[in-house]
Design an enzyme around this catalytic site. Structure first.
Site, PDB file in Angstrom:
ATOM      1  N   SER A  64      33.360 -44.093   5.775  1.00 38.91           N
ATOM      2  CA  SER A  64      31.986 -44.091   6.285  1.00 38.91           C
ATOM      3  C   SER A  64      31.169 -42.912   5.768  1.00 38.91           C
ATOM      4  O   SER A  64      29.967 -42.858   5.996  1.00 38.91           O
ATOM      5  CB  SER A  64      31.989 -44.082   7.815  1.00 38.91           C
TER       6      SER A  64
ATOM      7  N   LYS B   5      27.651 -41.904  16.640  1.00 40.37           N
ATOM      8  CA  LYS B   5      27.274 -41.047  15.513  1.00 40.37           C
ATOM      9  C   LYS B   5      25.810 -40.624  15.630  1.00 40.37           C
ATOM     10  O   LYS B   5      25.463 -39.456  15.404  1.00 40.37           O
ATOM     11  CB  LYS B   5      27.510 -41.782  14.189  1.00 40.37           C
TER      12      LYS B   5
END
EC number: 3.4.21.-
Length: 998
Positions: free
Chosen positions: A859, A902
């Site tokens: 990611s 996040k």
């Protein structure tokens, strides 16, 4: 491009705004009090419809089931639900009987549930009847003998014959009593009164608990203060039991568990060590130390002159046979065996009859008094030439009189100073007292071992010692302190508590011993002591002498074999469900045994550990017709025994537990039921209002990590329910409200979230995370800690001339995992394509800052690409922007997991913009207050990332133009969306925390 961003934000904000409206929960209610909770567990399982159908079928057809999935998804609940579905008509009781033909192979019998107790009671009744017959028989024998003696008018021959007949009768009846008790069967598995089939959770069970065991005869332990006589390689030593065992355990042979008590042992079977018992020395097999909470029964019987400190089940020999220490009364006469206290080759001492000196010698009490006097005020010099005693005149005179009674006339002198001083150089006296353990100058004080054999000897020693308060000034307190501690322990047997203090006086130490009153006014004193450590020895004959008392030890195995058989969990689960979570943690040997039990539906019980009686006892096969519900994570499959998995797959079902379910009205209604269930199960928290339930469901949406889904990690969600309930209780509320749920989400943060918050705070403080300005080669990436906690991950890149003339390298640091490292290499394909020149002239260094515990997943791909391109082109990156996303070699931004946590991490770090993959756009669930603090920019291609992340400049415009011309872009919106895993995480996108050790 700017127009694209605004449209994306508008769409995202519009969806979230809709979420703020009154949510359709599929049922109208004010509080969860109104929500009915199903009675059956199977109807309480939420979201696992496929698994529920499999469980119902497996219960009906008696099939095994393997449940694979993440923790907290309901695997254990499904196992319990299966037990509810099984019929109870087939339940059986299992009994174990003695085997007259082979006592080491007890017989097994099964009967319908409820009959087992009746059978045992019937056998006990018969045993009691035989006990009555024994009593009547003894009475009859005594009566006949008495009549015979009376009729013979006291004839000695008749009297002698009568005594002989009585002894024979006692022996016969004692054996009869043992045999009748031994014939009573043991109920291994009792299913009487059960309203549902057994459910046995065997998670983490050791071999004995899972498969059954034959326990040792109850571990019969000592306090450790007792004296034993040891013969090692022909040399005889008198030692304190504790000291002997502790020395042996410097090299332990093994350890195990007896319930909650840890047992450490030393194996003496191959060593030439013996212990004194009634009939001489016997081979020592084991020395054991037990660590854990235990009780000692301490008894002093002054009339019978014995004392002991034993565990209640320790068997002691009495004149009436074996009795447990817990059953001893003041009327019991314990068997004491005379021990040689002192003997040597000395003609002078033999002439006056002092050698050999045994423990039953009447003079020993006088000698004990002499020793007590000497320990309080006297000693023998290091050269063993002079005995000196400093005390009161009356004490000196008593000392001299006793010595004359023992030795006759002897030479001595009395010096009158501040205290009276006695001195003698008589070699007989000095040799005799040294041999008995008299104090010697310069050596540690040690209580004579023989003084501890009987309470009468200890009291005689105490009479000589006489002072209830003693103060000694010494250089090293450790030399004399053990003596006073031992003295204090023995005083405790009489119920006298002594205090011991050590004070510093200049460069010396003063030991203060205060025993208070030393009066003993009871003949039978009983006290109980809670201890953490006990000791015992196992001998070949099963007995030994401790403090001269004849006692049994753990090696005797006096309990019949069938009474020592303990059922395993596989047997207790007979006709029910055996549940084992994390089944791969079982050893391969245990998995093989479990497979055998599943195949045969029977499994014999034998010793499974060092603490069992060994493999010599092995029962007939014991029924264990259970249904196995095994559970684990995905890696469990690799570690399982192949044959065991094959058995489950061939004769049952394998089920993967879902971690999310579609966000439909029906499934929301199920979550409403879930909240009501949790409140009912807990029983200590109030019910939830509708608004509070809505907030729980919003949290379920957020934790799902996928658009249009709800989480099924219901154990974690249940934690939020309970935390909110606790807050409402603390506030004295009747119902849990939305505010309580929001407060619970803050208060009951997972550990990873707390670490992430601390990490962000610390990194901001030390400016590791920067949120202003622009920097070349530096990007704020985003990562995940644990399951649901985000973190800002700074990444830096620099470009340097290649160290090798042949090729350049991409050098990555930060403890990257395999997937993360490959993702970085993929970035080089994009760079080579747009750069249009040979980059082998450069070494590219990429650093993940302070990731001490490692990084895994792909990611961070767009973050690495942005950092490297910035370093190559020397274009600064905006530090108020953070980003997450996977990157293909074609420049496509692919979806990742955990976008919501996040983004929350970016907000907490003070970042203004965050870049996410377009495919994750609808996976974002933020509260309105958080959404206002950040601009979320969905992207599909690497050029869009650079458009936002790089600081405006002519070089930036040229770069983006080159990239668009060289890379094969223009993919559809859904490109790559299939790579998002069902559980909401990218392929390993995780950070297992950094800085937890910093």
């Amino acid at each position: 491009m700017l127009k694209f961003y605004k449209m994306g934000i508008k769409r995202l904000s519009g969806e979230m705004t809709m979420g703020e409206e009154r949510m359709d929960l599929g049922i109208e209610f004010e509080t969860t009090e109104e929500i009915p909770v199903p009675e059956r567990l199977i109807d309480q399982v939420i979201g696992q419809d496929h698994a529920v159908e499999v469980i119902k079928t497996a219960a009906k057809q008696r099939r095994h089931v393997l449940l694979i999935g993440e923790p907290g998804t309901g695997k254990s609940m499904l196992g319990q639900a299966m037990a509810e579905l099984l019929p109870t008509e087939d339940l059986e009781d299992i009994l174990v009987f003695p085997n007259p033909e082979d006592e080491n192979m007890p017989r097994i019998k099964t009967v319908p549930a409820g009959q087992g107790r009746r059978i045992v009671e019937e056998y006990k009744r018969k045993a009691k009847e035989q006990e009555n017959i024994r009593f009547y028989l003894l009475f009859f024998v005594f009566f006949i003998v008495a009549m015979a003696v009376f009729m013979s008018r006291g004839d000695p021959n008749t009297l002698l014959l009568g005594v002989f007949v009585i002894l024979i009768a006692l022996m016969v009846t004692a054996n009869m009593r043992f045999r009748t008790q031994a014939m009573v069967p043991k109920l291994l598995v009792d299913n009487s009164g059960r309203k549902r089939a057994p459910f046995v959770d065997a998670t983490g069970a050791h071999a004995g608990a899972l498969l059954g065991d034959v326990r040792h005869d109850p571990f019969q332990c000592f306090s450790g203060e007792e004296t034993v006589v040891i013969r090692e390689n022909g040399e005889v030593k008198v030692l304190r039991l504790k000291d002997f065992v502790e020395k042996a355990l410097e090299k332990p042979s093994g350890e195990g568990l007896d319930g909650d008590v840890k047992v450490v042992y030393h194996d003496f079977r191959n060593e030439n060590v013996e212990v004194l018992t009634k009939d001489g020395f016997t081979k020592l097999l084991y020395a054991n130390k037990r660590i854990g909470k235990q009780k000692l029964r301490r008894v002093v019987n002054l009339e019978k002159d014995y004392w002991f400190a034993l565990t209640p089940d320790h068997k002691v020999y009495t004149t009436d046979g074996l009795k447990e220490a817990g059953e001893i009364t003041e009327k019991d006469e314990l068997i004491s065996v005379p021990i040689t206290v002192f003997d040597c080759e000395d003609e002078d001492l033999k002439k006056i009859g002092l050698l050999p000196l045994t423990s039953d010698d009447e003079r020993l009490r006088k000698i004990a008094t002499l020793m007590g006097i000497l320990f309080n005020g006297g000693s023998i010099d290091e050269g063993l030439g002079v005995l000196t005693l400093k005390s009161e005149r009356s004490v000196i005179e008593k000392f001299v009189i006793t010595l004359k009674e023992l030795f006759g006339k002897f030479e001595y002198e009395i010096i009158k100073e501040e205290n009276t001083i006695l001195k003698t150089r008589d070699p007989r006296i000095i040799k005799f007292l040294v041999g008995l353990g008299a104090p010697i100058e310069g050596k540690d004080l040690k209580m004579p071992w023989w003084v501890k054999l009987k309470p009468s000897l200890f009291l005689a020693f105490l009479e000589g010692f006489r002072a209830h308060i003693v103060e000694q000034l010494v250089d090293d307190p450790n030399k004399n302190l053990p003596f006073f501690q031992e003295l204090s322990w023995y005083l405790g047997l009489f119920g006298i508590k002594a205090d011991i203090k050590v004070e510093e006086v200049g460069d010396k130490h003063k030991i203060i011993f205060d025993a208070g009153r030393l009066d003993v006014d009871k003949q039978f004193i009983e006290t109980w002591e809670d201890v953490e450590v006990t000791y015992n020895l196992t001998t070949e004959k099963g007995n030994l002498l401790a403090n001269g008392l004849f006692v049994k030890n753990s090696g005797g195995l006096g309990t019949p074999a069938h009474l020592r058989v303990e059922p395993g969990m596989i047997h207790r689960a007979h006709k029910g469900v055996l549940f084992i979570d994390e089944i791969a943690t079982l050893s391969l040997k245990m998995q093989q045994s479990l497979l055998t039990a599943m195949q045969e539906k029977k499994f014999p019980i034998t010793g499974q550990s060092e603490l069992s009686s060994g493999a010599m006892v092995r029962t007939e096969p014991v029924p264990c017709d259970f249904i196995l519900v095994a559970a684990g994570n995905l890696d469990t499959i690799e570690k399982m025994h192949p044959a065991l998995r094959s058995r489950i797959r061939g004769y049952g079902y394998e089920v993967y537990m879902r971690t999310t379910m579609p966000d439909t009205v029906e499934n929301r209604r199920k979550l409403v039921q879930f909240v009501a269930q949790e409140v009912k199960k807990d029983g200590r928290i109030p019910h939830f209002t509708r608004d509070a339930v809505e907030e729980i469901i919003r949290e379920a949406q957020r934790r799902a990590g996928r658009k249009g889904h709800l989480t099924l990690r219901l154990r974690d969600l249940g934690g939020v329910v309970r935390a909110a309930g606790d807050i409402a209780v603390r506030k004295g509320k009747k119902y849990v409200t939305r505010e309580d749920v929001l407060e619970a989400l803050q208060m009951a943060k997972p550990l990873e979230k707390q670490l992430a918050d601390w990490y962000i705070e610390r990194k901001k403080e030390y400016q590791v995370i920067r949120t202003e300005g622009g920097e070349i080669g530096r990007v704020n990436g985003l990562a995940i800690i644990g399951e649901q906690s985000g973190i800002v991950l700074p990444i830096e890149a620099i470009v340097a001339p290649a160290a090798s003339k042949e090729e350049g390298k991409i050098i990555v640091t930060g403890k990257l995992g395999e997937i993360a490292r490959e993702a970085v290499l993929n970035v080089s394909a994009i760079i080579k394509r747009y750069k249009g020149e040979d980059i082998s002239r450069y070494d590219i260094h990429v650093q993940f800052l302070q990731t001490y515990e490692g990084v895994e997943g792909d990611s961070a791909s767009i973050s690495v690409a942005t950092a490297v391109i910035s370093a190559l082109e020397e274009i600064p990156v905006r530090q108020d922007v953070a980003m997450t996303g996977s990157l293909s070699v074609r420049g496509e931004v692919l979806p990742v997991g955990g976008v919501t946590p996040k983004i929350e991490a970016a907000i907490e770090a003070g970042i203004k913009k965050v870049i996410i993959p377009k495919a994750n756009e609808k996976d974002v669930f933020l509260s309105p207050d958080k959404r206002e603090k950040i601009e979320i920019i969905p992207v599909e291609r690497i050029d869009e990332v650079l458009e936002v992340a790089l600081v405006e400049s002519e070089k930036k415009k040229e770069l983006i133009k080159r990239i668009r011309e060289t890379l094969p872009l223009g993919v559809s919106e859904s490109a790559g969306s299939e790579t998002l895993h069902e559980h909401g995480r990218d392929s390993g996108s995780a950070l297992s925390v950094e800085e937890s050790k910093a």
